[in-house]
Design a protein around this motif. Structure first.
Motif, mmCIF file in Angstrom:
data_model
loop_
_atom_site.group_PDB
_atom_site.id
_atom_site.type_symbol
_atom_site.label_atom_id
_atom_site.label_comp_id
_atom_site.label_asym_id
_atom_site.label_seq_id
_atom_site.Cartn_x
_atom_site.Cartn_y
_atom_site.Cartn_z
ATOM 1 N N ILE A 109 23.109 47.180 57.034
ATOM 2 C CA ILE A 109 24.257 48.082 56.999
ATOM 3 C C ILE A 109 24.114 49.171 55.946
ATOM 4 C CG2 ILE A 109 25.888 46.434 57.963
ATOM 5 C CD1 ILE A 109 26.814 45.796 55.122
ATOM 6 N N GLY A 110 23.131 49.033 55.052
ATOM 7 C CA GLY A 110 22.938 50.044 54.028
ATOM 8 C C GLY A 110 22.359 51.327 54.595
ATOM 9 N N ASP A 111 22.674 52.437 53.945
ATOM 10 C CA ASP A 111 22.143 53.745 54.294
ATOM 11 C C ASP A 111 21.426 54.325 53.086
ATOM 12 O OD1 ASP A 111 23.232 53.919 56.971
ATOM 13 O OD2 ASP A 111 25.197 54.152 56.039
ATOM 14 N N PRO A 112 20.557 55.324 53.274
ATOM 15 C CA PRO A 112 19.875 55.940 52.132
ATOM 16 C C PRO A 112 20.878 56.566 51.165
ATOM 17 C CG PRO A 112 18.876 56.609 54.211
ATOM 18 C CD PRO A 112 20.150 55.911 54.555
ATOM 19 N N PRO A 113 20.517 56.708 49.881
ATOM 20 C CA PRO A 113 21.415 57.371 48.924
ATOM 21 C C PRO A 113 21.800 58.764 49.425
ATOM 22 C CG PRO A 113 19.564 56.366 47.779
ATOM 23 C CD PRO A 113 19.262 56.266 49.246
ATOM 24 N N THR A 117 16.595 63.744 48.989
ATOM 25 C CA THR A 117 16.173 64.984 49.637
ATOM 26 C C THR A 117 15.618 64.684 51.031
ATOM 27 O OG1 THR A 117 13.893 64.863 48.830
ATOM 28 C CG2 THR A 117 15.536 65.899 47.371
ATOM 29 N N PRO A 118 15.634 65.665 51.926
ATOM 30 C CA PRO A 118 15.059 65.439 53.259
ATOM 31 C C PRO A 118 13.601 65.000 53.208
ATOM 32 C CG PRO A 118 16.362 67.451 53.241
ATOM 33 C CD PRO A 118 16.266 66.997 51.814
ATOM 34 N N GLU A 119 12.858 65.544 52.237
ATOM 35 C CA GLU A 119 11.448 65.166 52.117
ATOM 36 C C GLU A 119 11.303 63.706 51.706
ATOM 37 O OE1 GLU A 119 12.048 69.368 51.945
ATOM 38 O OE2 GLU A 119 12.852 67.797 50.617
ATOM 39 N N GLN A 120 12.128 63.270 50.749
ATOM 40 C CA GLN A 120 12.089 61.868 50.340
ATOM 41 C C GLN A 120 12.539 60.957 51.477
ATOM 42 O OE1 GLN A 120 14.617 62.194 46.808
ATOM 43 N NE2 GLN A 120 12.909 61.546 45.534
ATOM 44 N N LEU A 121 13.554 61.399 52.209
ATOM 45 C CA LEU A 121 14.049 60.594 53.311
ATOM 46 C C LEU A 121 12.966 60.378 54.353
ATOM 47 C CD1 LEU A 121 16.425 59.138 54.599
ATOM 48 C CD2 LEU A 121 17.098 61.308 55.660
ATOM 49 N N ALA A 122 12.240 61.446 54.692
ATOM 50 C CA ALA A 122 11.167 61.331 55.681
ATOM 51 C C ALA A 122 10.071 60.405 55.177
ATOM 52 C CB ALA A 122 10.596 62.708 55.994
ATOM 53 N N GLU A 123 9.781 60.489 53.884
ATOM 54 C CA GLU A 123 8.717 59.664 53.310
ATOM 55 C C GLU A 123 9.120 58.201 53.232
ATOM 56 O OE1 GLU A 123 6.926 59.155 48.835
ATOM 57 O OE2 GLU A 123 7.143 61.209 49.593
ATOM 58 N N ARG A 124 10.433 57.945 53.070
ATOM 59 C CA ARG A 124 10.904 56.594 52.823
ATOM 60 C C ARG A 124 11.476 55.906 54.055
ATOM 61 N NH1 ARG A 124 13.584 57.081 46.728
ATOM 62 N NH2 ARG A 124 11.667 57.847 45.725
#
Length: 445
Positions: A109-113, A117-124
């Motif tokens: 149920i958790g979501d990214p912080p 950043t979009p770049e970090q999101l894509a990487e993670r």
């Protein structure tokens, strides 16, 4: 299968501390006031109700009044809570409508912080086959499931029994010790090392990585969320070294070799590789580990069932299923609606988050009589939903059952009674459900 050595040419050492629990406790001293507040009685995303073991009456009230309902204003956003067996199995049986895909939100149920950043999101983003829909899910699951067929699992029993016997025989009879560390972690970490062909001397790294992966509140602790990804990077580097060594070797029966020689998995991206490693480590470690601890605590809590176990070992096979039901080592799984749909009279919209609370389903009074009681002879114990249901049912369920059965058999063979005599600490976690500490003392029965 045997563990294999790994190259010592890695450019850095692999951290082994602090644990996720230690890091979070340290962060809480300075930043605890920054955590979001859980102020609704039915907010079962609150990790404290699992730490304090107060979740039972809350779910019981929900099952009686609203077994499917929409929760608003939780720190994890709005979600549909699905909490009885019928509704959980209904959702699980419709994977095209209720997606597991990492691209839609994944399985927790958790979501990214919010400030990532979009770049970090894509990487993670971490694709893993449990967080995929068909057809991608099918090929990757089939690859891994080859290591968990009935014949493959049967081949492991002798080694599992030998290691279990060795661990139990090493325990002190005249002093209190932590069962979680000495037995549950040691046995499950050793099993993972064998499955991966992982260097035996470094096997506790698997526990370390598993704990960082399964700690759901880290997303609210920004600094620790970043540290977690550094830990994952080290894990990926270690396994990449193993992968490169085995690429030139003949196919083996360890999971890394199976991935290398699989058309469905041998071209994985770094994120996909990391995601599947986390899945296999958490799935093979946290779940069985917490059930091994939960069995001890449950037998201690129900003296009549402990007496039955001690007098009649024929209850062990069914008792394993009952203990899994009673403990439920993973509290929830998430799905995301792909379209507008009706869920038992409720209008679920495309994009809605749907939380399947296995921990509640396994206490569903409509299915399990006296559900809050441990009953080693329960006729329908196998109806538990702790392993999920449908296409995403736990691929390693048979192996987990085998490890638990052997543990109970070897305890009985030694007439070893495990008494909870000291501190008991539970996970502060709404995903992984179990114990972090359980001080016990042995006696003979």
């Amino acid at each position: 299968m045997a563990t294999q050595p790994v190259s010592t040419d890695a450019p850095f050492t692999y951290r082994r501390s602090p644990s996720a629990e230690e890091a979070f406790a340290g962060w809480m001293k300075e930043h605890g006031h920054e955590l979001p507040v859980h102020n609704q009685r039915w907010d079962v995303s609150n990790p404290l109700i699992y730490r304090e073991d107060t979740w039972g009456p809350i779910f019981a009230e929900m099952r009686a009044k609203a077994p499917v309902h929409r929760a608003e204003g939780t720190p994890y956003g709005a979600m549909w809570n699905v909490i009885n067996v019928e509704a959980i199995q209904h959702v699980e049986s419709l994977p095209e409508i209720y997606s597991s895909s990492w691209e839609r939100g994944g399985i927790t149920i958790g979501d990214p912080p919010k400030d990532i950043t979009p770049e970090q999101l894509a990487e993670r983003r971490l694709p893993m086959f449990i967080a995929m829909d068909r057809p991608e899910h099918t090929g990757q699951r089939r690859t891994v499931s080859e290591g968990f067929t009935p014949s493959e699992v049967a081949k492991m029993e002798a080694e599992i029994r030998m290691r279990t016997a060795s661990v139990l025989d090493s325990l002190p009879w005249d002093e209190q010790f932590d069962w979680v560390d000495k037995v549950s972690i040691e046995l499950t970490t050793g099993m993972l090392a064998i499955l991966f062909g992982f260097p035996w001397e470094d096997r506790r790294l698997l526990t370390y990585w598993s704990d960082w992966a399964g700690h759901t509140e880290l997303a609210f602790a920004r600094e620790l969320h970043d540290l977690r990804w550094s830990v994952f990077g080290e894990m990926a580097q270690y396994f990449k070294t193993i992968w490169m060594e085995r690429m030139g070797q003949a196919p083996g029966r360890d999971l890394i070799s199976m991935m290398i020689h699989s058309d469905a998995m041998n071209h994985m991206s770094p994120q996909e590789f990391m995601g599947n490693l986390i899945l296999l480590i958490v799935g093979g470690n946290d779940t069985t580990r917490n059930t091994m601890s939960g069995i001890v605590h449950a037998l201690h809590s129900f003296p009549d069932q402990r007496a039955l176990f001690e007098s009649d070992p024929s209850v062990i096979t069914n008792g394993v299923q009952e203990c899994i039901r009673y403990v439920t080592p993973l509290a929830h799984m998430r799905r995301t609606a792909t379209q507008d749909t009706d869920l038992f009279g409720h209008a679920v919209k495309a994009g809605d988050k749907v939380a399947l609370w296995y921990i509640s389903g396994n206490r569903d009074e409509a299915v399990f009589a006296n559900a809050d009681k441990l009953d080693l002879t329960r006729e329908n114990a196998r109806r538990h939903v702790a392993f999920g249901y449908g296409i995403h049912r736990c691929v390693g369920a048979r192996l987990a059952e085998l490890q638990l059965r052997v543990l109970m058999e070897e305890l009985h063979a030694r007439r070893m009674r495990v008494n909870v005599t000291g501190r008991v600490e539970r996970t502060r976690n709404n995903f992984v459900h179990g114990h972090t500490l359980m001080e016990v003392t042995l006696s003979k029965f």
